[in-house]
Design an enzyme around this catalytic site. Structure first.
Site, PDB file in Angstrom:
ATOM      1  N   HIS A 323      36.918  22.026  28.707  1.00 40.41           N
ATOM      2  CA  HIS A 323      36.337  23.304  28.287  1.00 40.41           C
ATOM      3  C   HIS A 323      34.855  23.421  28.623  1.00 40.41           C
ATOM      4  O   HIS A 323      34.349  24.540  28.789  1.00 40.41           O
ATOM      5  CB  HIS A 323      36.535  23.509  26.783  1.00 40.41           C
ATOM      6  N   GLY A 324      34.160  22.318  28.704  1.00 45.55           N
ATOM      7  CA  GLY A 324      32.744  22.440  29.031  1.00 45.55           C
ATOM      8  C   GLY A 324      32.047  21.104  29.097  1.00 45.55           C
ATOM      9  O   GLY A 324      32.463  20.148  28.436  1.00 45.55           O
TER      10      GLY A 324
END
Lengths: 488, 345
Positions: A323-324
């Site tokens: 996700h990041g």
């Protein structure tokens, strides 16, 4: 190009109209050109990265299928995976890795510093690389024949409705659909348009409105304690759900109008009664991707319990990192993984625990799962680990006093503590639209929103159509805000 | 297919009709009325009075009405975008200043407004012109086209240049955009539901408090805009900075600007250029994304000013002019104190 933009309102009917006007043999070219145009609206040069991975995976697929030697097939698969992961590492994770290595070098007393690249993340990179990887893995496993038509393969990776934020499709579900001749179907148009309208409602009426409240608090966390932190965290839970599921609905609906069926990505996740169920309902295309390509190859459920739990946590940590490039996402994944393990362990030890179908018990379980998910969202949304720590430490601080201040009827207190510095009208619209969302979800039962609506009578259906479009026009926030999941 | 199209029309046409009807008839920004509203504001300002509650007017037409109506030539005229709208008389003691800046102003607005001043014999002795890379982007904003006559006057008669005005595109007309705009529809519904009057107010010599203009053309922002949450502004500037790209001006646009400076010099107008800083986070973000475009643009502007022996004030870089994030209303606009610093105050 954003789904909630004027450009898309022109682009979509034009492309759909041309699609049905053209003979079948030219349609792939139209869709590919439209998808390139759609992608290049963000940053044209980044299409070269897509092209590079498409070429590598296209040839990898063909070579894997031709290669009789199992070991060489594996090398070819590894080559394709390395190319995709390599692109991800360079464009998404390089600066994060460099920053952490620099810190590590500093700790051991080394003053060398790894330079940063400061590259802007290509939009939807994690989505299309995962989709491309699923193709070569499925070809390697023999579940999918290699696609020899380069244009169709490129379209599989680039199909504009799901190019930048999924659903992350499997080749078995999508590629054959590009070969089939799609006929104009009023049912598909109706179903697709219902999904588009409902997705837009979720995005522009709910998610974008909630962002005012969330940004206000999460942008200045240390100014708040108690109720504003709780409210903004709950608001973020609905914001991210409506933002991403709204995007998915529009993507699925846009494809459906042309006759393409994309996989479902959300199934009313906040109605889950366990975290395991939540992950069967939230971002389904990613959860199943990790299940099929990471968890199962690690041994799945056919390993010892301790190993299985470790694998589960590992998968969620990787999912968080997907996700990041930030530790907050890793912790978010870690929380979900750990609670999943705890949940499974409790279930295996106390089989009768919280068992039953009474309405009250179901509500309690849903509330519990929602609470846990919200706690984890804090790490997902917080700008830094310090912010996340501050929020968790101060989430319930001073709530009784704040309640009496709110009840004191002083507008100033209500504005800060309840409305989170936004006009009360915004608060009311946000609250009512979430209520409508929950009512519709309760009524849907096991159906999707389009199936549910189509099962209703004409009068109800048309009232719903007019109501939804009217709400979008009157209460939609049209400042061209990006979809949250674009950044991944 | 016909049945589907008929149903789609049944579904969407009523909404389309309502949006068009509301946007046209409620028309909170007076886009579809005659120019009497703008003329009314201009007449108050020409009288020497301040005017309040004036969110609904065409700024370019207002400048034309003012220049046409004033009896005296000002000593100094300021022309640029909204970023210099707060350049005020206090910065030039003893001189009569008129601020003719317009929102989204670009080089074509400069050309057109100079055209109005020259054609009305109102060219001042001194002129402050804003220079900024955003003003030199070809075909960026088309709002200046309401002053096409005067733009043409300057280009043809004064600069002796050919200019391709292109085909008249109804899609570029902001009234046409507003007619179909959902945002304009929402504004109109809000405006109508609150029963707000469209009327501006002559407040004499008092300061306009809810958003208006001082008699000399300087903007008066409402309080909520003047007192922003600086943390929010900072966050917005950083976020926008991360995704905004900008290019330094092309040689063609710089040449046009240079010609304009030469023209004013030839007409004995003493010109000073001014660069207004960007919010520090926005400035850093744009430079990072665009290979130091703002730094390179500033170098080009300084070079041009030096080549033409023209004084250049301020900087696009907030650090150079000691302006911080606290001095900004938003990522583009710095406050009056910061503007004062550009002029050495």
């Amino acid at each position: 190009m954003l789904f909630n933009s004027f450009e898309f309102a022109v682009f979509f009917p034009v492309v759909t109209g041309l699609f049905f006007l053209l003979p079948h043999r030219y349609r792939w070219a139209l869709l590919l050109a439209a998808s390139c145009f759609f992608y290049m609206f963000f940053r044209p040069v980044y299409i070269l990265i897509l092209l590079l991975t498409i070429v590598i995976d296209y040839y990898a697929g063909i070579w894997i299928s031709k290669e009789p030697d199992k070991r060489k097939r594996k090398y070819l698969l590894l080559l394709s995976i390395c190319a995709n992961v390599g692109v991800l590492v360079v464009f998404k994770y390089y600066d994060f890795i460099a920053e952490n290595l620099n810190q590590l070098l500093g700790i051991v007393g080394h003053d060398a510093s790894i330079p940063f690249l400061h590259i802007l993340l290509p939009i939807g990179l994690s989505f299309h690389t995962f989709q491309a990887m699923s193709y070569t893995i499925e070809v390697y496993r023999g579940h999918q024949a290699p696609e020899r038509h380069f244009g169709i393969y490129a379209l599989y990776v680039m199909f504009y409705p799901q190019l930048v934020a999924g659903p992350i499709e499997r080749p078995q579900n999508l590629i054959h659909q590009f070969h089939e001749e799609k006929k104009f179907s009023p049912e598909n148009v109706r179903s697709g348009l219902i999904l588009i309208c409902w997705g837009l409602f979720k995005k522009v009426v709910i998610a974008d409105r909630l962002s005012f409240f969330v940004d206000q608090v999460y942008g200045n966390v240390t100014e708040y304690t108690g109720i504003p932190l709780v409210l903004s965290t709950v608001a973020f839970a609905f914001q991210i759900y409506c933002d991403f599921s709204g995007y998915s609905d529009i993507a699925i609906g846009s494809a459906r109008v042309m006759g393409f069926n994309l996989m479902s990505n959300f199934d009313r996740p906040y109605r889950s009664t366990s975290l395991t169920e939540f992950w069967r309902r939230w971002h389904i295309s990613l959860s199943t991707w990790f299940r099929d390509y990471v968890y199962v190859p690690m041994g799945g459920k056919y390993v010892r319990k301790a190993r299985r739990y470790l694998n589960l946590v590992m998968v969620f940590l990787i999912s968080g990192f997907w996700h990041g490039a930030n530790w907050t996402f890793v912790i978010w994944g870690g929380i979900h993984g750990s609670i999943m393990v705890a949940e499974q362990e409790l279930r295996s030890r106390f089989t009768g625990l919280l068992h039953g179908n009474s309405w009250l018990l179901t509500c309690f379980k849903r509330g519990l799962v929602f609470g846990v998910v919200c706690m984890a969202w804090i790490f997902f949304r917080a700008g830094s680990l310090d912010d996340a720590r501050y929020i968790t430490m101060n989430l319930f601080r001073g709530i009784p006093d704040q309640i009496s201040l709110i009840l004191s009827n002083e507008h100033m207190y209500r504005l800060k503590l309840l409305y989170l510095q936004q006009p009360s009208m915004e608060f009311l619209v946000a609250f009512l639209s979430i209520m409508i969302l929950m009512l519709v979800q309760a009524a849907q039962k096991s159906l999707t929103v389009d199936q549910w609506l189509i099962s209703k009578g004409v009068a109800f259906r048309w009232t719903f159509y007019y109501g939804t479009i009217g709400a979008i026009l009157l209460f939609g926030v049209f400042n061209k805000s990006d979809f949250i999941y674009f950044q991944f | 297919m016909r049945r589907v199209l008929a149903k789609l029309m049944m579904l969407f046409l009523p909404f389309g009709g309502i949006v068009l009807w509301v946007n046209f008839y409620v028309d909170p920004a007076n886009l579809f009325s005659d120019h009497s509203y703008t003329k009314g504001i201009a007449s108050i300002m020409i009288k020497g009075h301040n005017v309040d509650n004036v969110s609904n007017y065409d700024e370019r037409l207002l400048q034309k009405e003012i220049i046409t109506g004033i009896q005296e030539t000002p000593d100094i005229v300021v022309i640029g975008s909204s970023r210099v709208m707060e350049v005020d008389t206090g910065l030039f003691p003893g001189q009569k200043l008129r601020n003719l800046s317009v929102s989204h102003g670009n080089i074509h607005d400069l050309i057109a407004i100079i055209g109005i001043l020259d054609s009305m014999n109102r060219l001042p002795k001194g002129m402050i012109l804003e220079i900024d890379p955003a003003m030199l982007v070809p075909n960026e904003s088309q709002e200046w086209k309401v002053l096409t006559t005067f733009h043409h006057y300057t280009m043809k008669n004064l600069l002796k240049r050919e200019f391709d005005y292109g085909p008249e595109s109804i899609f570029l007309d902001r009234r046409m955009v507003a007619l179909f705009s959902i945002q304009y529809f929402q504004d109109a519904v809000r405006f109508w539901s609150r029963g707000r009057a469209k009327q501006y107010e002559d407040v004499g010599l008092s300061a306009p408090l809810s958003g208006g203009r001082f008699s000399n053309g300087v903007i008066a922002y409402p309080e909520y805009y003047r007192m922003p949450d600086t943390l929010k502004v900072n966050e917005d500037a950083a976020r926008e900075g991360r995704k905004t790209r900008m290019a330094p001006p092309t040689s063609g646009m710089l040449e046009l600007y240079r010609d304009l400076l030469q023209l004013l010099k030839g007409k004995s107008v003493q010109v000073k250029l001014v660069m207004v800083p960007y919010h520090p986070a926005y400035y850093a973000g744009i430079n990072r994304n665009s290979d130091n475009a703002l730094v390179r643009a500033e170098d080009l502007f300084r070079e041009m000013a030096e080549g033409n022996h023209i004084e250049i004030l301020g900087s696009l870089n907030p650090d150079k002019v000691h302006v911080t994030g606290h001095d900004f209303y938003d990522r583009w606009h710095c406050n009056k104190i910061a503007i004062g610093r550009l002029f050495g105050q």
